[in-house]
Scaffold this motif. Structure first.
Motif, PDB file in Angstrom:
ATOM      1  N   SER A   1     -80.667 -27.211  79.239  1.00 12.25           N
ATOM      2  CA  SER A   1     -81.148 -26.070  79.782  1.00 12.25           C
ATOM      3  C   SER A   1     -81.856 -25.290  78.448  1.00 12.25           C
ATOM      4  O   SER A   1     -82.720 -24.476  78.808  1.00 12.25           O
ATOM      5  CB  SER A   1     -80.103 -24.851  80.259  1.00 12.25           C
ATOM      6  OG  SER A   1     -79.117 -24.787  79.413  1.00 12.25           O
ATOM      7  N   LEU A   2     -81.599 -25.928  77.277  1.00 14.92           N
ATOM      8  CA  LEU A   2     -82.225 -25.024  76.236  1.00 14.92           C
ATOM      9  C   LEU A   2     -82.863 -26.019  75.339  1.00 14.92           C
ATOM     10  O   LEU A   2     -83.564 -25.641  74.213  1.00 14.92           O
ATOM     11  CB  LEU A   2     -81.251 -24.427  75.249  1.00 14.92           C
ATOM     12  CG  LEU A   2     -80.109 -23.522  75.858  1.00 14.92           C
ATOM     13  CD1 LEU A   2     -79.080 -23.188  74.895  1.00 14.92           C
ATOM     14  CD2 LEU A   2     -80.907 -22.105  76.295  1.00 14.92           C
ATOM     15  N   GLY A   3     -82.964 -27.274  75.719  1.00 15.60           N
ATOM     16  CA  GLY A   3     -83.569 -28.607  75.022  1.00 15.60           C
ATOM     17  C   GLY A   3     -84.879 -28.008  74.210  1.00 15.60           C
ATOM     18  O   GLY A   3     -84.487 -28.398  72.950  1.00 15.60           O
ATOM     19  N   GLU A   4     -85.966 -27.681  74.442  1.00 13.42           N
ATOM     20  CA  GLU A   4     -87.067 -27.455  73.491  1.00 13.42           C
ATOM     21  C   GLU A   4     -86.722 -26.433  72.482  1.00 13.42           C
ATOM     22  O   GLU A   4     -87.533 -26.366  71.389  1.00 13.42           O
ATOM     23  CB  GLU A   4     -88.381 -27.075  74.354  1.00 13.42           C
ATOM     24  CG  GLU A   4     -88.390 -25.685  74.913  1.00 13.42           C
ATOM     25  CD  GLU A   4     -87.924 -25.392  76.116  1.00 13.42           C
ATOM     26  OE1 GLU A   4     -87.967 -24.355  76.726  1.00 13.42           O
ATOM     27  OE2 GLU A   4     -86.955 -26.269  76.616  1.00 13.42           O
ATOM     28  N   ILE A   5     -85.963 -25.495  72.701  1.00 12.19           N
ATOM     29  CA  ILE A   5     -85.811 -24.444  71.444  1.00 12.19           C
ATOM     30  C   ILE A   5     -84.178 -24.536  70.777  1.00 12.19           C
ATOM     31  O   ILE A   5     -83.926 -23.973  70.133  1.00 12.19           O
ATOM     32  CB  ILE A   5     -85.669 -23.134  72.224  1.00 12.19           C
ATOM     33  CG1 ILE A   5     -84.878 -22.661  73.400  1.00 12.19           C
ATOM     34  CG2 ILE A   5     -87.205 -22.506  72.678  1.00 12.19           C
ATOM     35  CD1 ILE A   5     -84.717 -21.348  74.000  1.00 12.19           C
ATOM     36  N   LEU A   6     -83.379 -25.396  71.261  1.00 12.55           N
ATOM     37  CA  LEU A   6     -81.986 -25.713  70.797  1.00 12.55           C
ATOM     38  C   LEU A   6     -82.206 -26.122  69.371  1.00 12.55           C
ATOM     39  O   LEU A   6     -82.710 -27.224  69.102  1.00 12.55           O
ATOM     40  CB  LEU A   6     -81.428 -26.837  71.596  1.00 12.55           C
ATOM     41  CG  LEU A   6     -79.635 -26.617  71.387  1.00 12.55           C
ATOM     42  CD1 LEU A   6     -79.121 -25.433  71.354  1.00 12.55           C
ATOM     43  CD2 LEU A   6     -79.291 -28.127  72.039  1.00 12.55           C
ATOM     44  N   SER A   7     -81.504 -25.451  68.309  1.00 17.02           N
ATOM     45  CA  SER A   7     -81.577 -25.814  66.780  1.00 17.02           C
ATOM     46  C   SER A   7     -80.328 -26.331  66.507  1.00 17.02           C
ATOM     47  O   SER A   7     -80.364 -26.932  65.318  1.00 17.02           O
ATOM     48  CB  SER A   7     -82.281 -24.644  66.177  1.00 17.02           C
ATOM     49  OG  SER A   7     -81.769 -23.525  66.345  1.00 17.02           O
ATOM     50  N   ALA A   8     -79.127 -25.753  66.909  1.00 11.83           N
ATOM     51  CA  ALA A   8     -77.968 -26.047  66.453  1.00 11.83           C
ATOM     52  C   ALA A   8     -76.896 -25.527  67.371  1.00 11.83           C
ATOM     53  O   ALA A   8     -76.747 -24.848  68.160  1.00 11.83           O
ATOM     54  CB  ALA A   8     -77.575 -25.142  65.199  1.00 11.83           C
ATOM     55  N   VAL A   9     -75.805 -26.750  67.396  1.00  8.85           N
ATOM     56  CA  VAL A   9     -74.561 -26.606  68.282  1.00  8.85           C
ATOM     57  C   VAL A   9     -73.439 -26.903  67.531  1.00  8.85           C
ATOM     58  O   VAL A   9     -73.316 -28.270  67.152  1.00  8.85           O
ATOM     59  CB  VAL A   9     -74.654 -27.774  69.549  1.00  8.85           C
ATOM     60  CG1 VAL A   9     -73.214 -27.296  70.343  1.00  8.85           C
ATOM     61  CG2 VAL A   9     -75.783 -27.453  70.218  1.00  8.85           C
ATOM     62  N   GLU A  10     -72.587 -25.904  67.154  1.00  6.06           N
ATOM     63  CA  GLU A  10     -71.551 -26.306  66.259  1.00  6.06           C
ATOM     64  C   GLU A  10     -70.179 -25.940  66.907  1.00  6.06           C
ATOM     65  O   GLU A  10     -70.144 -25.245  67.880  1.00  6.06           O
ATOM     66  CB  GLU A  10     -71.550 -25.081  65.004  1.00  6.06           C
ATOM     67  CG  GLU A  10     -72.780 -25.561  64.091  1.00  6.06           C
ATOM     68  CD  GLU A  10     -72.923 -26.717  63.384  1.00  6.06           C
ATOM     69  OE1 GLU A  10     -71.656 -26.866  62.252  1.00  6.06           O
ATOM     70  OE2 GLU A  10     -73.663 -27.531  63.393  1.00  6.06           O
ATOM     71  N   PHE A  11     -69.146 -26.674  66.371  1.00  8.28           N
ATOM     72  CA  PHE A  11     -67.752 -26.315  66.985  1.00  8.28           C
ATOM     73  C   PHE A  11     -66.714 -26.148  65.967  1.00  8.28           C
ATOM     74  O   PHE A  11     -66.828 -26.644  64.800  1.00  8.28           O
ATOM     75  CB  PHE A  11     -67.364 -27.481  67.966  1.00  8.28           C
ATOM     76  CG  PHE A  11     -66.556 -28.541  67.388  1.00  8.28           C
ATOM     77  CD1 PHE A  11     -64.889 -28.514  67.547  1.00  8.28           C
ATOM     78  CD2 PHE A  11     -66.983 -29.457  66.542  1.00  8.28           C
ATOM     79  CE1 PHE A  11     -64.103 -29.210  66.950  1.00  8.28           C
ATOM     80  CE2 PHE A  11     -66.103 -30.236  66.182  1.00  8.28           C
ATOM     81  CZ  PHE A  11     -64.694 -30.370  66.162  1.00  8.28           C
ATOM     82  N   LEU A  12     -65.759 -25.329  66.349  1.00  8.08           N
ATOM     83  CA  LEU A  12     -64.572 -25.160  65.222  1.00  8.08           C
ATOM     84  C   LEU A  12     -63.359 -24.810  66.018  1.00  8.08           C
ATOM     85  O   LEU A  12     -63.332 -24.450  67.361  1.00  8.08           O
ATOM     86  CB  LEU A  12     -64.682 -24.083  64.304  1.00  8.08           C
ATOM     87  CG  LEU A  12     -64.858 -22.833  64.966  1.00  8.08           C
ATOM     88  CD1 LEU A  12     -64.326 -21.717  63.904  1.00  8.08           C
ATOM     89  CD2 LEU A  12     -66.544 -22.351  64.915  1.00  8.08           C
ATOM     90  N   ASP A  13     -62.148 -25.410  65.620  1.00 11.67           N
ATOM     91  CA  ASP A  13     -60.957 -25.435  66.510  1.00 11.67           C
ATOM     92  C   ASP A  13     -60.240 -24.057  65.896  1.00 11.67           C
ATOM     93  O   ASP A  13     -60.618 -23.312  65.112  1.00 11.67           O
ATOM     94  CB  ASP A  13     -60.200 -26.491  66.448  1.00 11.67           C
ATOM     95  CG  ASP A  13     -59.770 -26.881  65.054  1.00 11.67           C
ATOM     96  OD1 ASP A  13     -59.875 -26.030  63.947  1.00 11.67           O
ATOM     97  OD2 ASP A  13     -59.092 -28.177  64.892  1.00 11.67           O
ATOM     98  N   GLN A  14     -59.202 -24.071  66.559  1.00  8.50           N
ATOM     99  CA  GLN A  14     -58.606 -22.547  66.364  1.00  8.50           C
ATOM    100  C   GLN A  14     -57.830 -22.674  64.943  1.00  8.50           C
ATOM    101  O   GLN A  14     -57.858 -21.468  64.367  1.00  8.50           O
ATOM    102  CB  GLN A  14     -57.381 -22.545  67.242  1.00  8.50           C
ATOM    103  CG  GLN A  14     -56.589 -21.221  67.207  1.00  8.50           C
ATOM    104  CD  GLN A  14     -57.446 -19.855  67.417  1.00  8.50           C
ATOM    105  OE1 GLN A  14     -58.013 -19.625  68.383  1.00  8.50           O
ATOM    106  NE2 GLN A  14     -57.271 -18.921  66.334  1.00  8.50           N
ATOM    107  N   GLU A  15     -57.580 -23.666  64.466  1.00  9.78           N
ATOM    108  CA  GLU A  15     -57.012 -23.825  63.270  1.00  9.78           C
ATOM    109  C   GLU A  15     -58.090 -23.392  62.226  1.00  9.78           C
ATOM    110  O   GLU A  15     -57.615 -22.770  61.133  1.00  9.78           O
ATOM    111  CB  GLU A  15     -56.307 -25.133  62.929  1.00  9.78           C
ATOM    112  CG  GLU A  15     -55.552 -25.265  61.654  1.00  9.78           C
ATOM    113  CD  GLU A  15     -54.181 -24.502  61.981  1.00  9.78           C
ATOM    114  OE1 GLU A  15     -53.788 -23.343  61.344  1.00  9.78           O
ATOM    115  OE2 GLU A  15     -53.175 -24.915  62.720  1.00  9.78           O
ATOM    116  N   SER A  16     -59.143 -23.838  62.618  1.00 11.13           N
ATOM    117  CA  SER A  16     -60.259 -23.556  61.459  1.00 11.13           C
ATOM    118  C   SER A  16     -60.546 -21.920  61.622  1.00 11.13           C
ATOM    119  O   SER A  16     -60.812 -21.363  60.448  1.00 11.13           O
ATOM    120  CB  SER A  16     -61.593 -24.220  61.887  1.00 11.13           C
ATOM    121  OG  SER A  16     -61.452 -25.590  61.808  1.00 11.13           O
TER     122      SER A  16
END
Length: 466
Positions: free
Chosen positions: A215-230
């Motif tokens: 749904s954000l394809g042409e404007i998507l620049s970053a997708v990051e994740f972190l867990d609860q411990e982080s």
């Protein structure tokens, strides 16, 4: 000069040189080649695998004085600069002219562009702008015998023979010293939108990533994740850092106290960024995306940054994890790429491996948009043979079984040279060694880094069929 910023790797060099021109680099390398003196190129020394510090008493070639911006073409967006320029300085320079650098790193305030190229640094927005193998148009490099190789072209298209510049991108200063670079910058986006999300499981993280790409394809620049411990590390060890979702809920609070408990290690957090040309359009798309993922249960809570200050606070959490871990004590850092659905399984397995050691914690975060996991194991009591033996070769073997890479973006350096065979066949390693001998016959440039020594070749053969 002799020690990396984590305090994990150190040498005993008594000589550091700080050239200010390509000619001086050439003279230094020619002399070192003649006298068979080993030499380590060093930029901002922000590496994580021991690639920029001496192992013994090698000469240190510090590039910080080669920090001139040579030119910037405001039509094409091509920047030409010396290798010692700090990434943030370059970002500020091109930003004033309507462009951005194609890479963004947590260490941008101190890392050098030459070091970025030498390690093929990835960073936060590789999903949008790709790797440096595509962004770099040309380099100038000095070979081990002092020969200056001028490949400093500014052309997007140049199909004349072998693309020699690619040899130096990711070679970590083992084939030559990069002295200047021509890099393609991207137009500065008129609109940057940022969302911070909480997800109940890693399966939900994957579902959100899928939604974001669709749904954000042409404007998507970053997708990051972190867990609860982080999250717990960042908020506990970094002054002024707090969870952007002020009310994480009783389950999240309980799990934080338990050190990220639960079968999936949840909750998980995500940073989703877009870069586009129309703020109203982009914000509407991001809001629609957020409504959809909250409606299907993939996201339990979320917030949109309403100001640059809020956006900076969100990025501070994600980018500050590495710093927080170093403040806590010794850190074993693994930078891996693998199929996205397998990423967090490794974090859980490592937690099981180290569960009996007091104070030792495993955290998982990274660039979920391009399948890059940063697995970090924190030990307040310091580095130990017992802990290292629990982690290695287990982490590398498991990654190899998933057809993954033991280094997604941090390079090989000293840390991973003996285990290169987990990701490369013996034929590939042998070809790399032949190139090294061809270009550096006296083996003076960054010795002991990247390539396994003779004593490790058996391991390369062992994992050839993986």
């Amino acid at each position: 000069m002799n020690k990396d910023w984590m305090g994990k790797y150190s040498g005993s060099s008594s000589l550091g040189l700080r050239p200010s021109s390509t000619e001086q680099v050439s003279q230094i390398l020619a002399y070192c080649s003649l006298r068979r003196l080993a030499l380590v190129p060093q930029g901002g020394n922000t590496g994580l695998v021991g690639g920029s510090v001496p192992v013994f008493d090698e000469v240190v070639l510090n590039m910080s004085a080669m920090n001139k911006i040579l030119s910037f073409d405001e039509v094409s967006g091509v920047l030409v600069c010396q290798a010692g320029c700090i990434l943030q300085t370059l970002e500020e320079h091109v930003s004033q002219r309507g462009y951005i650098m194609p890479l963004d790193l947590g260490a941008k305030g101190s890392c050098h562009i030459g070091g970025n190229l030498s390690t093929n640094a990835g960073g936060l927005r590789l999903l949008r702008y790709g790797s440096l193998h595509g962004s770099v148009l040309g380099v100038e490099a000095v070979l081990p015998d002092g020969t200056v190789l001028d490949l400093l072209r500014q052309l997007r298209k140049d199909n004349t023979g072998y693309d020699l510049k690619q040899l130096f991108i990711g070679s970590e200063g083992t084939l030559g010293v990069i002295t200047a670079v021509a890099i393609q910058c991207a137009p500065k986006p008129a609109s940057v939108q940022l969302a911070f999300l909480s997800c109940p499981s890693f399966a939900a993280v994957q579902q959100v990533l899928r939604h974001a790409k669709q749904s954000l394809g042409e404007i998507l620049s970053a997708v990051e994740f972190l867990d609860q411990e982080s999250m717990a590390m960042a908020t506990q060890y970094l002054p002024g850092v707090s969870n952007p979702l002020a009310q994480a809920g009783p389950d999240a609070a309980q799990q934080q106290q338990q050190g990220g408990g639960g079968e999936q290690g949840g909750p998980f957090y995500m940073v989703v960024e877009t870069q586009g040309s129309h703020a109203g359009h982009d914000k509407e798309k991001l809001e629609g995306f957020l409504e959809a993922v909250m409606a299907d249960g993939s996201v339990a809570d979320g917030t949109l940054a309403e100001s640059q200050a809020q956006a900076a606070a969100i990025w501070r959490v994600r980018e500050g994890i590495t710093e927080s871990l170093v403040r806590r004590g010794a850190v074993y850092k693994y930078d891996l790429s693998m199929p996205t659905h397998k990423m967090y399984e490794l974090v859980q397995l490592v937690r099981q491996q180290v569960a009996h050691l007091p104070g030792v914690k495993a955290v998982g975060y990274g660039h979920v948009g391009d399948g890059n996991l940063h697995l970090n194991v924190s030990s307040p009591s310091g580095y130990s043979d017992e802990l290292e033996q629990l982690l290695e070769p287990f982490v590398y073997e498991w990654t190899a079984q998933q057809s993954g890479s033991i280094s997604a973006e941090h390079g090989i350096g000293l840390m991973k040279a003996p285990v290169l065979g987990y990701s490369k066949s013996s034929e590939a390693v042998n070809l790399m060694q032949r190139l090294k001998v061809l270009m550096d016959p006296h083996q003076i440039l960054n010795p002991y880094k990247v390539l396994p020594g003779v004593e490790h070749m058996g391991r390369v053969e062992m994992y050839d069929d993986r």
